[in-house]
Write an enzyme that holds these catalytic residues in place. Structure first.
Site, PDB file in Angstrom:
ATOM      1  CB  CYS A 170       6.541   0.361   1.140  1.00 30.70           C
ATOM      2  SG  CYS A 170       4.772   0.991   1.075  1.00 30.70           S
ATOM      3  CB  CYS A 206       0.544  -1.931   1.953  1.00 24.02           C
ATOM      4  SG  CYS A 206       1.831  -1.451   0.703  1.00 24.02           S
ATOM      5  CB  CYS A 265       4.670  -4.167  -0.004  1.00 23.52           C
ATOM      6  SG  CYS A 265       5.422  -2.625   0.161  1.00 23.52           S
ATOM      7  CD  GLU A 270       6.926  -3.472   3.771  1.00 18.66           C
ATOM      8  OE1 GLU A 270       6.035  -3.876   4.579  1.00 18.66           O
ATOM      9  OE2 GLU A 270       6.876  -2.412   3.072  1.00 18.66           O
TER      10      GLU A 270
END
Length: 144
Positions: A59, A103, A106, A61
């Site tokens: 991801c 998500c 994250c 992030e």
């Protein structure tokens, strides 16, 4: 959840993440970008790494947080705010880049590495900032 208004610095994070995904968007490879700011004002960005084997994807992030930690963010210069944006696929009707929520994985990572950060979200059509604890209540904690 307690929503907080955005600061000009928060809006600049959205601009930074949007600029990255606009520049690096690739169908099936990169469709999310993230930007974070530390207390000292340093900004770090990350790009989603999509893979053919979904479990190997990373991801945006996580990339941004990892970059910040590699450059010295931490207890002396904690993450103050983070935002994620999504570039639409070419087949979608609306082609505007939008702020999206992190998500669940994250959310866990943000609570671990940036528990006091402000997470910028588009909630009910309004951009606001939220505490990571609002996004992930009752977090799991390992016993020492």
């Amino acid at each position: 959840m307690n929503a907080a208004p955005l600061s000009p610095e928060d809006l600049a994070l959205i601009t930074a993440a949007s600029a990255l995904i606009r520049k690096r968007y690739a169908v099936g490879r990169h469709h999310i970008a993230a930007a974070l700011r530390t207390r000292s004002g340093r900004v770090f960005t990350g790009l989603h790494l999509d893979t053919y084997v979904g479990r190997a994807s990373v991801c945006a992030e996580a990339v941004a947080v990892g970059q910040a930690m590699a450059e010295g963010a931490g207890p002396d210069d904690p993450v103050e705010a983070i935002v994620s944006v999504r570039h639409p696929r070419p087949t979608e009707q609306h082609q505007d880049i939008q702020v999206v929520a992190p998500c669940g994985i994250c959310r866990e990572m943000i609570r671990d590495f940036a528990p006091e950060a402000r997470v910028i979200l588009n909630a009910e059509g309004r951009l606001s900032a939220y505490a990571p604890s609002d996004l992930l209540p009752l977090k799991y904690h390992r016993q020492p």
